[in-house]
Structure formats: C-alpha cells, structure tokens
Write an enzyme that holds these catalytic residues in place. Structure first.
Site, mmCIF file in Angstrom:
data_model
loop_
_atom_site.group_PDB
_atom_site.id
_atom_site.type_symbol
_atom_site.label_atom_id
_atom_site.label_comp_id
_atom_site.label_asym_id
_atom_site.label_seq_id
_atom_site.Cartn_x
_atom_site.Cartn_y
_atom_site.Cartn_z
ATOM 1 N N GLU A 182 -18.595 7.531 47.015
ATOM 2 C CA GLU A 182 -17.326 7.760 47.700
ATOM 3 C C GLU A 182 -16.855 6.583 48.558
ATOM 4 O OE1 GLU A 182 -17.407 12.627 47.892
ATOM 5 O OE2 GLU A 182 -17.288 11.497 49.765
ATOM 6 N N GLU B 17 -20.340 15.632 42.383
ATOM 7 C CA GLU B 17 -20.279 16.582 43.503
ATOM 8 C C GLU B 17 -19.104 17.513 43.281
ATOM 9 O OE1 GLU B 17 -20.231 15.159 47.536
ATOM 10 O OE2 GLU B 17 -21.708 13.590 47.118
#
Length: 467
Positions: free
Chosen positions: A159, A373
């Site tokens: 991320e 995720e």
C-alpha cells in the site's frame, strides 16, 4: 453455484508490526511507530497477537481450516535494527524458522518486504522522500532475496498510497503531518522507484519465484455526471491509483495523470512533480517484469468538486458518520445514501473491486492478480459458545469473492484471495477495538477461537464452490 480453480489460493493476511508483538525482543530495533505511539500517548503494539511466539499455533489453524496461503511481512528492524549495517542473526533465524514451518505444513507464504514499518532512524530522515533511505531499503531487500531462498512469492511494498498519504496529508501515521501533498507525491514516487530497482534485481539475477507489489486500489467515482465532479474524481484517482498503476504497468506516468497531480500541488502552492530521467528509466525497465499484482480493496470512494480549505477527520473510533475529507485541489468525499457502510465509514461496495480488477486487467503485462487484502472490521465479543457469529463478515467475503469469479469469467486472472486478517490483530489507528480475523484473539490470554466465518471458509476451500 460457481467453482474456483483447483490452484486458487484461499489465504489469510498478516503484517509483522500488527501481529508479532515482541517489539523489543531478540535485538529488534525501533520503528517509527514505537516512538510515535510513545509521543502521542497512543496504542501499545505489545503483545498484539503474539505471532512472534505463537506462529506455529496460527499456522496449525490454517491447516485445520483449509487456509493454504498466508501473507507475512518481514520486520525490517529485526534484520537490520537501525535499517542498515550488520544483520541481526536472531531476526534472520526467526524468519527462516517461520517460513520453514509454513512450507512444511503446506501453507505457502507470500512475503512483503515493507508493511508500514520503516526503521525509526530512517523514518526521521523523511522516509522514502530521502534518497539515502531508498538506498538502505534496496540493500535490505537484496539481502532478504538472497537469504530467504525458501520463499517463492515476494512483494516489495504494501500500500504505497496509504502509507504516503497517511503520513503527510491525513496525519494519522507518523510523523503526523497534514496537507503536505508534495511530500506525499515524493514518497509515492520514491517507493515506486525502489520497487522498480528490486524487481529489476530479482529478474536480472534469475531469482526463483514470483515478484510483485501490493497496491491499495479503491475505485473512485464521481457523485454524478456534472463535469466538475467528474474531474474531481479523476484528480483523486490520479494521485491515489493512477501513479501506482501506471508506474507498475506502463513504466511511466501519463501526461493526464501528471497534469492532475500537478493541479493538486499547485492548488496547495507547491512545486510541480518532476521525477528524474534516471529514476524513470529504472521504472521503465521494470514495466512488464512483474509476476503479479496484489490488490488490497475494502471500499470504494465517491467525490464531488470542492473549492475550500483542507479539512480531514479520520474516524478512528468506530463512531459511524464522523469521517470527513475535503482536500484542496482534489475534492470532497461523499458517502452515498443507501449503500451499507461499516462503523468506520467504509462503504461496502463489491462492484468497486470488480471495476478495479477489470481496469488493471486491460494491461497486457498484468500477468496475474491476487486479492491480497479484503475484509470487514467489526466490534466483536465472544459469545457463550466461545465463538463469534460473524454472518456480516461471511456475507461481505462471499459478495467480494462473487465479483472475483465474475471478473475471471470476463477475462481477468485472479489466482488467490487473502482475507484481512488471518486472526484478530492490532490496528494502526484503532488499537484493539476493530476486529477482522477468522480467529478471535483474546488479547489478555492470547487464546484463539475460530469464528463462524472460519468454518464457512473451510468448507469453501475444500469444495471450491461459492454458494
């Protein structure tokens, strides 16, 4: 009834700082969060889920419940306590032991090199806006690739956009700065450059296995078709998705994306983004060499035009309806009526994941996708039967897996799904009151209890049938 392919990965995700605990054991050095929490009277990441000591129990639970893949991150400061220098053998040995236990039990590790835990000594130098920090990360990555040869799935970063924007715009991650869009863009680009260097090293040296990156990619929609609102959504998308996607697959930033990013910078009286030719050459070389893209997806976002000053409030307590974001040059976030949302104001919208999968799948060099995720944070307690009846989580996961299957039917190549998170863990800005796991963790006793979703996922992984 629809079926997943036989080689589909049914996984669970973790992150070192959020689950290991043991932040001061066996020579581990300080990370930025250790100091930040102390200075802000924040949360305590010890013992988290005590994965450092209890990983065998967690892997055993994977085996019992049909979970054949696990995302793990290496804590940089367990290997290099200050981020550089001589390696810490106790840290090296720990990860060898962990990876071996995973592999011996048929739970394949996907290992991330950086998951929000820059060493403190390097973070205070500006994190990935600093060239020296970039060099130290590349050295650390090369060490890991050469040391942990048992690992066959690697990701450089987790991320890049959230790590950068939460540090320098939202103020929810250390160092807690706000509205520094220039530093955010510098950090994004610095990490994308490091990713490119590591990918090229991996491929140039014929290291076995797969190499990829994990991007947080949330689809951005305008609230309506008004031209100003459409453009606001495109600017938000450019900085939050466009930079990462284009560097990854094109090896360059398109003129449209750079112009929109620079619009944001100029609106905040900051200098234009102007990456160096040498850095862009490295990024260009890496394009198309990546084996997989990891997509982290929790929600989608809607924006409208906004002309005022910067204002952002993060809902870190689970008090539904309190989040607000109005950013100069970008837009105002809007939560559409009629769409379900979590207590933390995250819109539940599986179509957003579908739209993003199909978007990145249009790139010819998007070889393979893992959903690395996806999950739902809930406030939970054990019931009298020592479990959690988390039907909302089951519905959430089922609906998102349904769009994964639909995307594959329409030409995508999604090969795995990792629930965030394997077990309940420590949360960066929420502490311990936000639970995501298949397994309830009593943080006082460190006992694990399978939730209803764990039994549901076990049946899914065994039958490969989504009902």
């Amino acid at each position: 009834m629809r079926k997943f392919p036989e080689d589909f990965i049914f996984g669970g995700a973790t992150a070192a700082y959020q689950c290991e605990g043991a932040t001061k054991e066996d020579g581990k050095g300080l990370v930025c969060w250790d100091v930040y929490y102390k200075e802000t009277d924040g949360y305590n990441p010890d013992p988290a889920s005590d994965f450092y000591h209890k990983y065998k129990e967690d892997i055993d639970n994977c085996v019992k419940f049909g979970i054949n893949g696990i995302r793990i991150s290496i804590a940089w400061t367990r290997i290099f306590p200050e981020g550089f220098g001589e390696p810490n053998q106790k840290g090296v040995d720990h990860y060898h032991d962990l990876f071996k236990y995973c592999i011996d039990n048929g739970v394949e590790p996907l290992v991330t090199l950086h998951h929000f835990d820059t060493p403190y000594e390097l973070h205070k130098m500006g994190d990935f806006t600093n060239k020296k920090v970039q060099e130290y990360f590349i050295d650390y990555a090369k060490f890991c690739l050469n040391e942990f040869t048992e690992v066959t799935k690697w990701a450089t970063f987790n991320e890049i956009w959230p790590w950068s924007v939460n540090q320098f715009v939202m103020g929810t991650f250390p160092p807690g700065e706000k509205y520094r869009f220039d530093k955010t863009v510098e950090c994004i680009h610095g990490m994308l450059y490091c990713h490119a260097v590591v990918v090229n090293y991996f491929k140039d040296n014929n290291i076995k296995g797969e190499m990829g990156v994990i991007h947080s990619l949330q689809t951005v929609y305008p609230v309506d078709e008004d031209s100003a609102n459409v453009e606001a959504a495109k600017r938000v998308d450019a900085i939050s998705n466009g930079l990462a996607i284009e560097a990854t697959f094109l090896g360059e930033y398109t003129d449209e994306t750079v112009e929109r990013v620079n619009y944001i910078l100029r609106a905040n009286d900051m200098a234009d983004f102007d990456p160096s030719k040498d850095e862009m050459a490295e990024i260009k070389k890496s394009a198309g060499r990546m084996d997989f893209l990891g997509i982290n997806s929790y929600n989608a976002n809607w924006y409208k035009a906004y002309e005022g000053e910067n204002y952002h409030h993060h809902n870190g307590t689970g008090d539904k309806g309190t989040s607000k974001s109005m950013l100069k040059g970008m837009g105002q976030e809007v939560k559409p009526e009629g769409l379900p949302r979590t207590d933390w104001d995250w819109i539940i919208y599986p179509q957003g994941l579908y739209d993003m999968i199909m978007r990145v799948s249009e790139y010819e060099n998007c070889n393979k996708i893992y959903i690395t995720e996806n999950g739902m944070g809930i406030k939970e307690e054990l019931n009298e039967n020592k479990t959690v009846e988390d039907d909302d989580r089951i519905d959430y996961v089922r609906d998102h897996l349904d769009v994964v299957l639909r995307a594959n039917e329409n030409g995508a190549n999604v090969k795995g799904y990792y629930l965030w998170s394997l077990m309940d863990m420590f949360s960066w800005s929420n502490g311990y009151n936000k639970r995501y796991g298949f397994f309830f963790v009593d943080f006082e006793t460190q006992e694990r209890y399978p939730k209803k979703s764990a039994y549901w996922f076990k049946e899914l992984s065994e039958t490969k049938e989504l009902r």
